[in-house]
Design a protein around this motif. Structure first.
Motif, PDB file in Angstrom:
ATOM      1  N   HIS A  28      51.571 -37.488  -7.180  1.00 45.13           N
ATOM      2  CA  HIS A  28      52.236 -36.197  -7.817  1.00 45.13           C
ATOM      3  C   HIS A  28      52.075 -36.474  -9.157  1.00 45.13           C
ATOM      4  O   HIS A  28      52.568 -37.869  -9.849  1.00 45.13           O
TER       5      HIS A  28
ATOM      6  N   ARG B 126      44.329 -31.461  -8.314  1.00 42.13           N
ATOM      7  CA  ARG B 126      44.475 -30.090  -7.782  1.00 42.13           C
ATOM      8  C   ARG B 126      45.837 -30.167  -7.166  1.00 42.13           C
ATOM      9  O   ARG B 126      46.544 -30.968  -6.897  1.00 42.13           O
ATOM     10  N   ARG B 127      46.077 -28.809  -6.786  1.00 43.33           N
ATOM     11  CA  ARG B 127      47.523 -28.360  -6.416  1.00 43.33           C
ATOM     12  C   ARG B 127      47.258 -28.091  -4.732  1.00 43.33           C
ATOM     13  O   ARG B 127      46.357 -27.608  -4.292  1.00 43.33           O
ATOM     14  N   ILE B 128      48.025 -28.975  -4.021  1.00 45.64           N
ATOM     15  CA  ILE B 128      47.731 -29.479  -2.649  1.00 45.64           C
ATOM     16  C   ILE B 128      49.159 -29.380  -2.164  1.00 45.64           C
ATOM     17  O   ILE B 128      49.889 -29.662  -2.529  1.00 45.64           O
ATOM     18  N   SER B 129      49.176 -29.555  -0.896  1.00 47.22           N
ATOM     19  CA  SER B 129      50.424 -29.447   0.061  1.00 47.22           C
ATOM     20  C   SER B 129      50.621 -30.831   0.395  1.00 47.22           C
ATOM     21  O   SER B 129      50.052 -31.927   0.325  1.00 47.22           O
ATOM     22  N   GLY B 130      51.913 -31.283   0.680  1.00 53.25           N
ATOM     23  CA  GLY B 130      52.247 -32.317   0.907  1.00 53.25           C
ATOM     24  C   GLY B 130      51.610 -33.222   2.066  1.00 53.25           C
ATOM     25  O   GLY B 130      51.199 -34.294   2.258  1.00 53.25           O
ATOM     26  N   ASP B 131      51.194 -32.418   3.155  1.00 54.71           N
ATOM     27  CA  ASP B 131      50.509 -32.955   4.273  1.00 54.71           C
ATOM     28  C   ASP B 131      48.972 -33.278   3.783  1.00 54.71           C
ATOM     29  O   ASP B 131      48.602 -34.761   4.301  1.00 54.71           O
ATOM     30  N   THR B 132      48.312 -32.646   2.882  1.00 54.23           N
ATOM     31  CA  THR B 132      47.000 -33.073   2.386  1.00 54.23           C
ATOM     32  C   THR B 132      47.166 -34.303   1.512  1.00 54.23           C
ATOM     33  O   THR B 132      46.488 -35.181   1.537  1.00 54.23           O
ATOM     34  N   ALA B 133      48.200 -34.375   0.614  1.00 51.52           N
ATOM     35  CA  ALA B 133      48.508 -35.368  -0.050  1.00 51.52           C
ATOM     36  C   ALA B 133      48.662 -36.779   0.765  1.00 51.52           C
ATOM     37  O   ALA B 133      48.175 -38.062   0.442  1.00 51.52           O
ATOM     38  N   ARG B 134      49.368 -36.615   1.827  1.00 46.01           N
ATOM     39  CA  ARG B 134      49.548 -37.842   2.758  1.00 46.01           C
ATOM     40  C   ARG B 134      48.284 -38.079   3.358  1.00 46.01           C
ATOM     41  O   ARG B 134      47.802 -39.424   3.566  1.00 46.01           O
ATOM     42  N   HIS B 135      47.379 -37.080   3.956  1.00 49.56           N
ATOM     43  CA  HIS B 135      46.196 -37.534   4.550  1.00 49.56           C
ATOM     44  C   HIS B 135      45.359 -38.315   3.505  1.00 49.56           C
ATOM     45  O   HIS B 135      44.563 -39.150   4.061  1.00 49.56           O
TER      46      HIS B 135
END
Length: 245
Positions: free
Chosen positions: A233, A185-194
């Motif tokens: 990523h 999925r294409r997501i934000s950095g905050d979501t990736a860290r969560h």
């Protein structure tokens, strides 16, 4: 987990100034027996319950206290990793023991005789990873999780184990207790860290539940499971091919 429980019990003995001799008297057994139990830091659940009762402790309180101990993964070092890499059978034997599989079950699955397992136990003993007791029982000296270097001597062995495992799960039918899950999925950095935080939490939860199962359930009720996670990523141009006309 049992090792940490016995360390907690030893702390209680020291705090209350109770000797092994006094504990043995309360349990109606011998002092050498108690010393062996605490030296091995490993025994059946009924013995641990008896010790807790003799000290006026609830088992759940002792386990809760033991769980508060921070368990930090340890590295074996390049010398030991190199020796394990040079003996794949010994490395595989070691990781199964460290995962909690009894020697008897390893021998059954891999068709090993007592001489084979004893020789491997002696090799691990020379590496400082195990102790072969007078009864022939192999006791690992390292209970902490192990952090293998992915770029170290065991690089190829670790890569093969994990890739072969993922391939097996991918080719098998999903069940209620096993499945291959993947999505991008294409997501934000905050979501990736969560998500990374949650995956690490899940990994810790699995580790703790495994310790509880091994402490409370008979070996016959346990099966080996493996979790392999990859979260990062992704650069799809390194994985996929799209050709124009």
């Amino acid at each position: 987990m049992q090792a940490r429980i016995f360390e907690t019990l030893k702390t209680v003995l020291r705090a209350r100034k109770i000797t092994y001799a006094e504990l043995a008297r309360r349990l109606e057994t011998s002092e050498p027996t108690i010393k062996r139990v605490f030296a091995a830091r490993d025994d059946k659940l009924s013995r641990i319950v008896e010790i807790c009762d003799a000290l006026g402790l609830a088992l759940e309180d002792v386990v809760a206290q033991a769980k508060r101990t921070t368990v930090t993964p340890v590295a074996l070092g390049d010398r030991i990793e190199a020796q394990l890499a040079g003996d794949p059978s010994l490395f595989n034997f070691f990781i199964l023991l460290h995962d909690g599989m009894p020697v008897e079950e390893i021998a059954r699955q891999f068709k090993l005789d007592p001489g084979d397992t004893l020789r491997m136990g002696r090799k691990l003993e020379r590496l400082g990873l195990a102790e072969v007791q007078a009864t022939g029982r192999i006791r690992l000296l390292l209970e902490h999780p192990i952090q293998f270097r992915r770029d170290g001597p065991l690089h190829r062995a670790l890569m093969k184990i994990n890739l072969d495992f993922v391939r097996q799960v991918f080719l098998a039918q999903d069940t209620e207790a096993a499945a291959f899950l993947t999505q991008s999925r294409r997501i934000s950095g905050d979501t990736a860290r969560h998500m990374m935080t949650e995956l690490r939490r899940l990994n810790r939860e699995l580790s703790e539940m495994a310790r509880q199962d091994q402490l409370t359930l008979p070996t016959s009720e346990l099966k080996s499971y493996k979790l392999s996670l990859a979260w990062s990523h992704v650069k799809f141009s390194s994985l996929l091919t799209i050709e124009g006309k």
